[in-house]
Design a protein around this motif. Structure first.
Motif, PDB file in Angstrom:
ATOM      1  N   LEU A  24     -42.979  11.559  -4.600  1.00 47.89           N
ATOM      2  CA  LEU A  24     -42.977  12.189  -5.863  1.00 47.89           C
ATOM      3  C   LEU A  24     -41.873  13.487  -5.592  1.00 47.89           C
ATOM      4  N   HIS A  25     -41.902  14.113  -4.530  1.00 46.33           N
ATOM      5  CA  HIS A  25     -40.961  15.098  -4.202  1.00 46.33           C
ATOM      6  C   HIS A  25     -39.629  14.609  -4.094  1.00 46.33           C
ATOM      7  N   GLU A  26     -39.310  13.429  -3.511  1.00 47.13           N
ATOM      8  CA  GLU A  26     -38.003  12.955  -3.574  1.00 47.13           C
ATOM      9  C   GLU A  26     -37.337  12.998  -4.977  1.00 47.13           C
ATOM     10  N   LEU A  27     -38.277  12.452  -5.982  1.00 45.41           N
ATOM     11  CA  LEU A  27     -37.749  12.387  -7.365  1.00 45.41           C
ATOM     12  C   LEU A  27     -37.839  13.935  -7.970  1.00 45.41           C
ATOM     13  N   TYR A  28     -38.775  14.707  -7.534  1.00 38.79           N
ATOM     14  CA  TYR A  28     -38.951  15.994  -8.403  1.00 38.79           C
ATOM     15  C   TYR A  28     -37.854  17.181  -7.978  1.00 38.79           C
ATOM     16  N   ASP A  29     -37.850  17.094  -6.771  1.00 37.77           N
ATOM     17  CA  ASP A  29     -36.833  18.124  -6.007  1.00 37.77           C
ATOM     18  C   ASP A  29     -35.514  18.477  -6.693  1.00 37.77           C
ATOM     19  N   LEU A 160     -48.303  26.255 -25.113  1.00 32.76           N
ATOM     20  CA  LEU A 160     -49.813  26.660 -25.142  1.00 32.76           C
ATOM     21  C   LEU A 160     -50.411  25.473 -24.097  1.00 32.76           C
ATOM     22  N   GLY A 161     -49.907  24.735 -23.553  1.00 33.04           N
ATOM     23  CA  GLY A 161     -50.802  23.318 -22.851  1.00 33.04           C
ATOM     24  C   GLY A 161     -50.428  23.021 -21.587  1.00 33.04           C
ATOM     25  N   GLU A 162     -49.576  23.813 -20.581  1.00 30.59           N
ATOM     26  CA  GLU A 162     -49.122  23.413 -19.437  1.00 30.59           C
ATOM     27  C   GLU A 162     -50.317  23.018 -18.575  1.00 30.59           C
ATOM     28  N   ASP A 163     -51.689  23.323 -18.788  1.00 29.31           N
ATOM     29  CA  ASP A 163     -52.396  22.982 -18.061  1.00 29.31           C
ATOM     30  C   ASP A 163     -53.505  21.800 -18.358  1.00 29.31           C
ATOM     31  N   LEU A 164     -52.870  21.296 -19.574  1.00 26.62           N
ATOM     32  CA  LEU A 164     -53.718  19.998 -20.179  1.00 26.62           C
ATOM     33  C   LEU A 164     -52.863  18.681 -19.795  1.00 26.62           C
ATOM     34  N   ALA A 165     -53.507  17.716 -19.560  1.00 27.80           N
ATOM     35  CA  ALA A 165     -53.125  16.367 -19.292  1.00 27.80           C
ATOM     36  C   ALA A 165     -52.782  15.601 -20.485  1.00 27.80           C
ATOM     37  N   ILE A 166     -51.520  14.967 -20.496  1.00 33.92           N
ATOM     38  CA  ILE A 166     -51.042  14.233 -21.917  1.00 33.92           C
ATOM     39  C   ILE A 166     -51.135  12.884 -21.270  1.00 33.92           C
ATOM     40  N   LEU A 167     -52.261  12.001 -21.297  1.00 33.46           N
ATOM     41  CA  LEU A 167     -52.640  10.834 -20.638  1.00 33.46           C
ATOM     42  C   LEU A 167     -52.292   9.431 -21.371  1.00 33.46           C
ATOM     43  N   HIS A 170     -48.027   5.576 -19.582  1.00 38.45           N
ATOM     44  CA  HIS A 170     -47.122   5.832 -18.526  1.00 38.45           C
ATOM     45  C   HIS A 170     -47.679   6.843 -17.551  1.00 38.45           C
ATOM     46  N   ILE A 171     -48.351   7.802 -17.978  1.00 35.34           N
ATOM     47  CA  ILE A 171     -49.028   8.761 -17.091  1.00 35.34           C
ATOM     48  C   ILE A 171     -50.036   8.008 -16.136  1.00 35.34           C
ATOM     49  N   LEU A 172     -51.001   7.417 -17.025  1.00 35.35           N
ATOM     50  CA  LEU A 172     -52.160   6.774 -16.399  1.00 35.35           C
ATOM     51  C   LEU A 172     -51.634   5.791 -15.356  1.00 35.35           C
ATOM     52  N   LYS A 173     -50.635   4.897 -15.852  1.00 34.46           N
ATOM     53  CA  LYS A 173     -50.310   4.048 -14.957  1.00 34.46           C
ATOM     54  C   LYS A 173     -49.729   4.753 -13.376  1.00 34.46           C
ATOM     55  N   ASN A 174     -48.948   5.596 -13.612  1.00 34.05           N
ATOM     56  CA  ASN A 174     -48.631   6.434 -12.372  1.00 34.05           C
ATOM     57  C   ASN A 174     -49.729   7.324 -11.649  1.00 34.05           C
ATOM     58  N   LEU A 175     -50.668   7.413 -12.274  1.00 31.98           N
ATOM     59  CA  LEU A 175     -51.928   8.146 -11.683  1.00 31.98           C
ATOM     60  C   LEU A 175     -52.550   7.021 -10.688  1.00 31.98           C
ATOM     61  N   ALA A 176     -52.586   5.963 -11.317  1.00 32.00           N
ATOM     62  CA  ALA A 176     -53.299   4.653 -10.636  1.00 32.00           C
ATOM     63  C   ALA A 176     -52.382   4.520  -9.324  1.00 32.00           C
ATOM     64  N   LEU A 214     -45.786  18.329 -13.328  1.00 28.38           N
ATOM     65  CA  LEU A 214     -46.109  16.831 -12.943  1.00 28.38           C
ATOM     66  C   LEU A 214     -45.928  15.817 -14.241  1.00 28.38           C
ATOM     67  N   ASP A 215     -46.479  16.258 -15.355  1.00 30.74           N
ATOM     68  CA  ASP A 215     -46.448  15.254 -16.232  1.00 30.74           C
ATOM     69  C   ASP A 215     -44.970  15.034 -16.832  1.00 30.74           C
ATOM     70  N   LEU A 216     -44.079  15.996 -16.888  1.00 32.17           N
ATOM     71  CA  LEU A 216     -42.912  15.781 -17.352  1.00 32.17           C
ATOM     72  C   LEU A 216     -42.021  14.812 -16.070  1.00 32.17           C
ATOM     73  N   LEU A 217     -42.667  15.110 -14.802  1.00 30.83           N
ATOM     74  CA  LEU A 217     -41.820  14.299 -13.844  1.00 30.83           C
ATOM     75  C   LEU A 217     -42.185  12.852 -13.961  1.00 30.83           C
ATOM     76  N   LEU A 218     -43.489  12.566 -14.326  1.00 28.49           N
ATOM     77  CA  LEU A 218     -43.878  11.116 -14.319  1.00 28.49           C
ATOM     78  C   LEU A 218     -43.434  10.737 -15.482  1.00 28.49           C
ATOM     79  N   TRP A 219     -43.208  11.403 -16.512  1.00 24.28           N
ATOM     80  CA  TRP A 219     -42.640  11.104 -18.080  1.00 24.28           C
ATOM     81  C   TRP A 219     -41.068  10.558 -17.363  1.00 24.28           C
ATOM     82  N   TYR A 220     -40.511  11.398 -16.647  1.00 24.47           N
ATOM     83  CA  TYR A 220     -38.974  11.220 -16.362  1.00 24.47           C
ATOM     84  C   TYR A 220     -38.878   9.789 -15.377  1.00 24.47           C
ATOM     85  N   LYS A 221     -39.871   9.647 -14.680  1.00 24.08           N
ATOM     86  CA  LYS A 221     -39.942   8.702 -13.783  1.00 24.08           C
ATOM     87  C   LYS A 221     -39.866   7.287 -14.624  1.00 24.08           C
ATOM     88  N   GLU A 222     -40.507   7.195 -15.733  1.00 28.98           N
ATOM     89  CA  GLU A 222     -40.904   6.202 -16.529  1.00 28.98           C
ATOM     90  C   GLU A 222     -39.442   5.950 -17.390  1.00 28.98           C
TER      91      GLU A 222
END
Length: 228
Positions: A24-29, A160-167, A170-176, A214-222
């Motif tokens: 993740l960090h290799e993608l994120y940084d 207003l929702g940076e603390d909320l998950a947008i599941l 794509h996000i669910l797949k990567n969480l798995a 994290l949400d935007l990172l996983l979305w970017y990954k996909e």
């Protein structure tokens, strides 16, 4: 009221290699600054936007289930150019939803939401809640077409929702793949959605990547881009 459009999730679809925090960090940084700027843009929407601007973001999130984000945003732009967000009949709105799945139903959702907020300020309504989670609960209960995912997406997009998950799927797949959840649920109940959100929040803290990022990172990954 809850969204009648269900996300198509296939629990057997997670076939990719497992992901690690290091992966993740290799993608994120390299893209951290871009992600932070996008989130800052969302924050500026809440600080400066009119009720009409906020409602435009709601329309976008009403269109996105099972449809590509870019296609949905182009549909919103067409609606805006033709002044149909503010006054279009469902059949007129539907004509502009080219490429958007379930466009007849979603056109009805847009018009119903517009009718609701023609009598109350969207900004004032959202500002009256003690937390982003409370605002989400109200949206899910009162705006037909907004489930937990769509309401979280809308709140994040207006700052207003940076603390909320947008599941989404794509996000669910990567969480798995990350081992945060055991498997991708077919259609998360409210209880399961909140449980996964808590697990994602804990993981974001462990990984040192804030929830909104994290949400935007996983979305970017996909998707290969940082969008909305």
């Amino acid at each position: 009221m809850k969204s009648e459009i269900k996300e198509e999730l296939n629990p057997e679809s997670v076939k990719s290699e497992p992901l690690s925090v290091q992966d993740l960090h290799e993608l994120y940084d390299p893209i951290k600054d871009q992600i932070e700027e996008r989130l800052a843009e969302f924050q500026r929407i809440w600080e400066t936007a009119s009720d009409e601007d906020l409602f435009r973001e709601m329309v976008f999130c009403l269109l996105t289930p099972q449809s590509k984000a870019r296609i949905c945003w182009r549909a919103v732009e067409r609606l805006e150019r033709k002044c149909l967000i503010a006054s279009g009949e469902p059949c007129q709105v539907q004509e502009e939803l080219v490429g958007v799945r379930f466009n007849q139903r979603k056109a009805e959702y847009v018009c119903l939401a517009r009718s609701m907020f023609s009598h109350r300020s969207l900004r004032t309504t959202l500002a009256g809640f003690p937390s982003h989670a409370a605002a989400r609960e109200w949206l899910v209960a009162n705006v037909l077409g907004l489930g937990y995912k769509e309401a979280s997406h809308f709140l994040r997009n207006i700052g207003l929702g940076e603390d909320l998950a947008i599941l989404d799927r794509h996000i669910l797949k990567n969480l798995a793949l990350l081992g945060v959840i055991d498997k991708v649920p077919e259609s998360p109940t409210k209880r399961r959605y909140i449980e996964i959100e808590r697990q994602m929040t804990a993981f974001s803290s462990q990984a040192g990547i804030p929830m909104g990022q994290l949400d935007l990172l996983l979305w970017y990954k996909e998707a290969g881009e940082i969008f909305k």
